[in-house]
Design an enzyme around this catalytic site. Sequence first.
Site, PDB file in Angstrom:
ATOM      1  N   ALA A  64       0.864  -1.179   0.000  1.00  0.00           N
ATOM      2  CA  ALA A  64       0.000   0.000   0.000  1.00  0.00           C
ATOM      3  C   ALA A  64       0.900   1.227   0.000  1.00  0.00           C
ATOM      4  O   ALA A  64       2.081   1.152   0.348  1.00  0.00           O
ATOM      5  CB  ALA A  64      -0.865  -0.007   1.252  1.00  0.00           C
ATOM      6  N   GLY A 103       0.604  -5.190   0.792  1.00  0.00           N
ATOM      7  CA  GLY A 103      -0.648  -5.220   0.029  1.00  0.00           C
ATOM      8  C   GLY A 103      -0.467  -5.810  -1.349  1.00  0.00           C
ATOM      9  O   GLY A 103      -1.414  -6.317  -1.947  1.00  0.00           O
ATOM     10  N   GLU A 106      -0.741  -9.422  -0.806  1.00  0.00           N
ATOM     11  CA  GLU A 106      -2.140  -9.686  -0.444  1.00  0.00           C
ATOM     12  C   GLU A 106      -3.043  -9.657  -1.669  1.00  0.00           C
ATOM     13  O   GLU A 106      -3.955 -10.455  -1.800  1.00  0.00           O
ATOM     14  CB  GLU A 106      -2.605  -8.668   0.596  1.00  0.00           C
ATOM     15  CG  GLU A 106      -1.935  -8.881   1.949  1.00  0.00           C
ATOM     16  CD  GLU A 106      -2.307  -7.808   2.947  1.00  0.00           C
ATOM     17  OE1 GLU A 106      -1.951  -6.637   2.729  1.00  0.00           O
ATOM     18  OE2 GLU A 106      -2.952  -8.137   3.953  1.00  0.00           O
ATOM     19  N   GLU A 126       4.643  -5.521   6.971  1.00  0.00           N
ATOM     20  CA  GLU A 126       3.858  -4.479   7.642  1.00  0.00           C
ATOM     21  C   GLU A 126       4.300  -4.231   9.079  1.00  0.00           C
ATOM     22  O   GLU A 126       4.284  -3.114   9.558  1.00  0.00           O
ATOM     23  CB  GLU A 126       2.377  -4.850   7.629  1.00  0.00           C
ATOM     24  CG  GLU A 126       1.682  -4.669   6.297  1.00  0.00           C
ATOM     25  CD  GLU A 126       1.837  -5.871   5.377  1.00  0.00           C
ATOM     26  OE1 GLU A 126       2.706  -6.726   5.620  1.00  0.00           O
ATOM     27  OE2 GLU A 126       1.100  -5.929   4.375  1.00  0.00           O
TER      28      GLU A 126
HETATM   29  N1  T1G Z   1       4.611   3.364  -0.387  1.00  0.00           N
HETATM   30  C1  T1G Z   1       5.038   4.546  -0.864  1.00  0.00           C
HETATM   31  N2  T1G Z   1       6.308   4.775  -1.292  1.00  0.00           N
HETATM   32  C2  T1G Z   1       7.167   3.741  -1.235  1.00  0.00           C
HETATM   33  C3  T1G Z   1       6.795   2.466  -0.744  1.00  0.00           C
HETATM   34  C4  T1G Z   1       5.441   2.297  -0.313  1.00  0.00           C
HETATM   35  N3  T1G Z   1       4.993   1.150   0.136  1.00  0.00           N
HETATM   36  N4  T1G Z   1       7.888   1.669  -0.820  1.00  0.00           N
HETATM   37  C5  T1G Z   1       8.879   2.405  -1.329  1.00  0.00           C
HETATM   38  N5  T1G Z   1       8.461   3.639  -1.572  1.00  0.00           N
HETATM   39  C6  T1G Z   1       9.243   4.739  -2.152  1.00  0.00           C
HETATM   40  C7  T1G Z   1      10.419   5.110  -1.259  1.00  0.00           C
HETATM   41  O1  T1G Z   1      10.017   6.022  -0.260  1.00  0.00           O
HETATM   42  C8  T1G Z   1      11.360   5.734  -2.279  1.00  0.00           C
HETATM   43  O2  T1G Z   1      10.845   7.029  -2.551  1.00  0.00           O
HETATM   44  C9  T1G Z   1      11.123   4.905  -3.536  1.00  0.00           C
HETATM   45  O3  T1G Z   1       9.830   4.283  -3.365  1.00  0.00           O
HETATM   46  C10 T1G Z   1      12.160   3.817  -3.728  1.00  0.00           C
HETATM   47  O4  T1G Z   1      12.181   3.076  -2.497  1.00  0.00           O
HETATM   48  C11 T1G Z   1      -2.596  -3.218   3.270  1.00  0.00           C
HETATM   49  C12 T1G Z   1      -1.070  -1.408   4.446  1.00  0.00           C
HETATM   50  C13 T1G Z   1      10.166  -2.006  -2.154  1.00  0.00           C
HETATM   51  C14 T1G Z   1      12.158  -3.116  -1.111  1.00  0.00           C
HETATM   52  O5  T1G Z   1       6.709  -2.015   3.734  1.00  0.00           O
HETATM   53  O6  T1G Z   1      10.770  -2.109   1.463  1.00  0.00           O
HETATM   54  O7  T1G Z   1       1.066  -2.797   2.249  1.00  0.00           O
HETATM   55  O8  T1G Z   1      12.872   8.318  -1.801  1.00  0.00           O
HETATM   56  O9  T1G Z   1      14.560   3.642  -1.950  1.00  0.00           O
HETATM   57  O10 T1G Z   1      15.866   0.275  -2.016  1.00  0.00           O
HETATM   58  O11 T1G Z   1      -1.284  -4.804   4.318  1.00  0.00           O
HETATM   59  O12 T1G Z   1      11.094   0.440  -0.894  1.00  0.00           O
HETATM   60  O13 T1G Z   1      12.524   7.762  -4.230  1.00  0.00           O
HETATM   61  O14 T1G Z   1      11.028   9.424  -3.079  1.00  0.00           O
HETATM   62  O15 T1G Z   1      13.297   1.839  -0.672  1.00  0.00           O
HETATM   63  O16 T1G Z   1      14.860  -0.469  -4.251  1.00  0.00           O
HETATM   64  C15 T1G Z   1       4.143  -2.674   2.994  1.00  0.00           C
HETATM   65  C16 T1G Z   1       8.317  -0.791   1.714  1.00  0.00           C
HETATM   66  C17 T1G Z   1       3.428  -1.368   2.988  1.00  0.00           C
HETATM   67  C18 T1G Z   1       7.623  -2.140   1.551  1.00  0.00           C
HETATM   68  C19 T1G Z   1      12.430  -1.191  -2.667  1.00  0.00           C
HETATM   69  N6  T1G Z   1       5.300  -2.604   2.109  1.00  0.00           N
HETATM   70  N7  T1G Z   1       9.302  -0.567   0.668  1.00  0.00           N
HETATM   71  O17 T1G Z   1      13.655  -0.833  -2.087  1.00  0.00           O
HETATM   72  O18 T1G Z   1      13.972   1.482  -3.095  1.00  0.00           O
HETATM   73  S1  T1G Z   1       2.054  -1.365   4.114  1.00  0.00           S
HETATM   74  C20 T1G Z   1       6.515  -2.237   2.573  1.00  0.00           C
HETATM   75  C21 T1G Z   1      10.488  -1.235   0.667  1.00  0.00           C
HETATM   76  C22 T1G Z   1       0.899  -2.364   3.356  1.00  0.00           C
HETATM   77  C23 T1G Z   1      -1.187  -3.690   3.480  1.00  0.00           C
HETATM   78  C24 T1G Z   1      -0.328  -2.660   4.153  1.00  0.00           C
HETATM   79  C25 T1G Z   1      11.457  -0.834  -0.404  1.00  0.00           C
HETATM   80  C26 T1G Z   1      11.541  -1.811  -1.575  1.00  0.00           C
HETATM   81  P1  T1G Z   1      11.887   8.211  -2.931  1.00  0.00           P
HETATM   82  P2  T1G Z   1      13.570   2.533  -1.945  1.00  0.00           P
HETATM   83  P3  T1G Z   1      14.691   0.084  -2.888  1.00  0.00           P
END
Ligand code: T1G
Length: 698
Positions: A64, A103, A106, A126
Site C-alpha cells: 500500500a 498489500g 495480499e 507491515e
Molecule cells: N509506499 C510509498 N512509497 C514507497 C513504498 C510504499 N509502500 N515503498 C517504497 N516507496 C518509495 C520510497 O520512499 C522511495 O521514494 C522509492 O519508493 C524507492 O524506495 C494493506 C497497508 C520495495 C524493497 O513495507 O521495502 O502494504 O525516496 O529507496 O531500495 O497490508 O522500498 O525515491 O522518493 O526503498 O529499491 C508494505 C516498503 C506497505 C515495503 C524497494 N510494504 N518498501 O527498495 O527502493 S504497508 C513495505 C520497501 C501495506 C497492506 C499494508 C522498499 C523496496 P523516494 P527505496 P529500494
Amino acid sequence: MTQAPVTYARQGEIALICIDNPPVNAIGHPVRAGLVVALDQFAADPAARLGVLYCAGRSFIAGADIREFGAPPRAPFLPDVIAQLEALDKPVLAVLHGTALGGGLELALGAHYRLGLPGVKLGLPETTLGIIPGAGGTQRLPRLTGLHPALEIMTSARQVAADEALALGILDALAPGTDPRAAGLEMGGRLLAQDAGPRRVSAMPAPEIDPEALRNLRASVAARFKGQIAQMTAIDVTVSGAGLPFADGIHLERAAFLRLVDSPQRAALVHAFLAERKVAHLPDLQGVSPRAVEQIGVIGGGRMGSGIAVAALLAGLDVTLLERDTASAAAAQASVAQTLEDSVRRGKLTGDARARILSDQFRTTNDYAALSDCDLVIEAVFEDMDTKRAVFTQLDQHCKPGAVLATNTSYLDIAQIAAVTRRPADVLGLHFFSPAHVMRLLEIVVPEGAAPDAVATGFVLGKRLRKVSVRAGVCDGFIGNRILQACRAAADHIVLMGANPYEVDRAITDFGFPMGPYAVQDLAGLDIGFFTRQRKAATRDPREVVARWGDVLHARGWLGRKTGQGYYLYDGPKPRPNPEVEAIIARERAARRISPRDFAPDEIIARYMAALVNEAARVVGEGIAMRPLDVDVTLLHGYGFPRWRGGPLHWADAQGLPVLLHQISGFAREDAYFWQPAPLLADLAARGTSFASLNDPG
Ligand code: T1G
C-alpha cells in the site's frame, strides 16, 4: 497527462490487467480505483476467459502507499478490491517479479493462481511499519503455507525467495525470463487449456494450530521485539482468525489494522522509513554530477580501516590499503581476509567470490605512489591532527587531480586537515561507524568550501556501500557523537546526584536502546572517554560539571570489556556490576558535598532524553544537521535509538515541545549552564510548532 496507473487490454481470450505506478507500484487510491474498473471490464468482457494481473517496471507491487497513512482512508479499500478479484467467476493469474510485498502480496493472494519470475521476493513487512497485513494477509497466507510459516513470515517481516515461496505453496509455478506479461500469457494459455477455473484461497481450509510451536513463537517474538505491538497483534489476529469463518477473520484483521494505523508506533516507524530515504535528498546537490569512483584507497589497516576496505570490497570496488610498513600491511591483509571469511561463513559471500576479491580487487602497500590511480581515498589513521595532516600531505602529492580525499576522523577539524593540501575543495569527512562493514550510518562531513561534486561523490559512494548517509557540518563530534556527549554528561549528572550507573543503564535499555551509556563505554573502551576529557579540558567552560570517577577507573587500568573490568565485570556468562565502582562514585559525591537521592527510571529517562533533544536542537539550529530528520536517522542507524519511537526529534514532537522545554527549565534550577534551552527548541515551542515542520519545508 499522466498515464492511468491501471490499464486493461486483451490478447485472444486472455485479459491483461497491468499496474504501472512508478517507482514501486505502490497501491495508492488511483491504483485501487483503477483496479476496480479493470476487474469490472474483465468480468464484463465475454471474450476474456482468463485474466493476467501484472506490473510494469522493476517490480510487482511493493505494498500500500504508506504516504496515505494518517490521512482519512478513501474507498475503494484494498480488502474490498481483493474480495472483488477473488469473487470473479473467471480465473486470474498474478505474475510476480521483483519484490511483491505487503498489500502487493495480499492482492496476489486474492488472485486464483500465482506465478513467480526468477529472483522474485515476497513478504508481508507491515510489522516493520507498526501495523499488520490489513488486506487479508493474516487470513489467506496461513491457508496456503500453514499457520507457523505464515506467522514467521509476518513477524520476521523477511523477504521470502522464489524457491521457498514455491515450496510453501505461495507460488504455483516459477517461469524463466524477465517479462511478466509474456510469462503470464504463456501460463495463462496453459491454464485455459486445462479449463482451470477460479481457485479461491479463502475457500481453503483454515490452518491447524500447534500450541507448543505457538507458545515458543510468542516467547521469541516478545523477546525479539520488546516494546513493539504489531508483531504480537499479527499473531493474535492470525490465530484467532484461524478459528473463525473467513469473513469474520477478515473483520478481526481489519479492526486490528485500523487500530494500529492510528498508533504512535505506526507514525514513528513510517517516519523512520521515509526519513532514511529523504535524508539523501539534498537540494543543493540537485543536478550535481558526482565523480566516478571505481578504485579507492584506504589509509590505515586497523579495525576501522580494514572495515572500510571490506565494505568497499563487498560493494565491488577495487581497494588499495596503505599501511606504514610491510608488517602492518600484512596484518591488514590478514584482517581483511578474515573478515571476508566471516562473510562466507554467514552466507553473505561465496568462497569463490572471496578468493576473487583477494586476488583481483584488493592489495596492500606501504608506498603512497600505489594510490596514484585511486578515484577516492579514505584516511583512517590514529585520531591525531599531526598524523592526519602528514597523511594528507602525502595524498596531495601522490593522488591524481580530481581524486576525492576523505578523512574518517570522528571529531577533528576537517578544514585544518584540508589546509595542508593544494586541493581543499576535494577534501571531506566520511565518518564510518565501527564495525564499518556492518554499521549502516555514514556521516558525510562537509567543510566550508568543499566542492559540491566531491560531496555528491561521497553520497554516491555511501549508497554503493549500502550506507544510510547523513550530511553533517563541521563541529566537535559532528551530529551523533556531539549529541552522545550531551547524553553522557546528563547520565553522569544523574549518577552524581544519587543514581548508580546500573540503574541508568537499565532505564535506558527499558526505553528501548540496546545498551545503556555505561555499558557502551565499557564496550568502546574507557580510555576513549579519558582521552576525550583530557582533550576538552583546555577549552572547557568552568561552569561545566564534569564527573571525575571515569579517570579513577582509567587510572586503575579498568578499560571495560578489553580488560575484563570497567563499570562491569566480564568474568562470567553475563556482565555484572563492578562492586568497587559505587564506592568510587560515593567518594566523589562526598568530595563535592552531594547528598545522594534516589532516581526513578522515568526521571532518568526524562533527563537523558531532554539532554539528547536539547543538544539535537542545537545541532539543527546551527546547521550541523540539515533537518531534524537527519538527526533522527543518525541516532537510529548509529546509536541504537529504538526505531519504533521514530527517532529522538520525532519522539520529542510526540511528547510536545512545550512539555520538554518546561522540564528543561526545571532541571536548569540545578545546573543553569548545562540546561540552557536550545534556541530552536524554545522557538518551536513558543510558536506551537514541531521539529517535523522543518523536515519538509517545501
Ligand atoms: N509506499 C510509498 N512509497 C514507497 C513504498 C510504499 N509502500 N515503498 C517504497 N516507496 C518509495 C520510497 O520512499 C522511495 O521514494 C522509492 O519508493 C524507492 O524506495 C494493506 C497497508 C520495495 C524493497 O513495507 O521495502 O502494504 O525516496 O529507496 O531500495 O497490508 O522500498 O525515491 O522518493 O526503498 O529499491 C508494505 C516498503 C506497505 C515495503 C524497494 N510494504 N518498501 O527498495 O527502493 S504497508 C513495505 C520497501 C501495506 C497492506 C499494508 C522498499 C523496496 P523516494 P527505496 P529500494
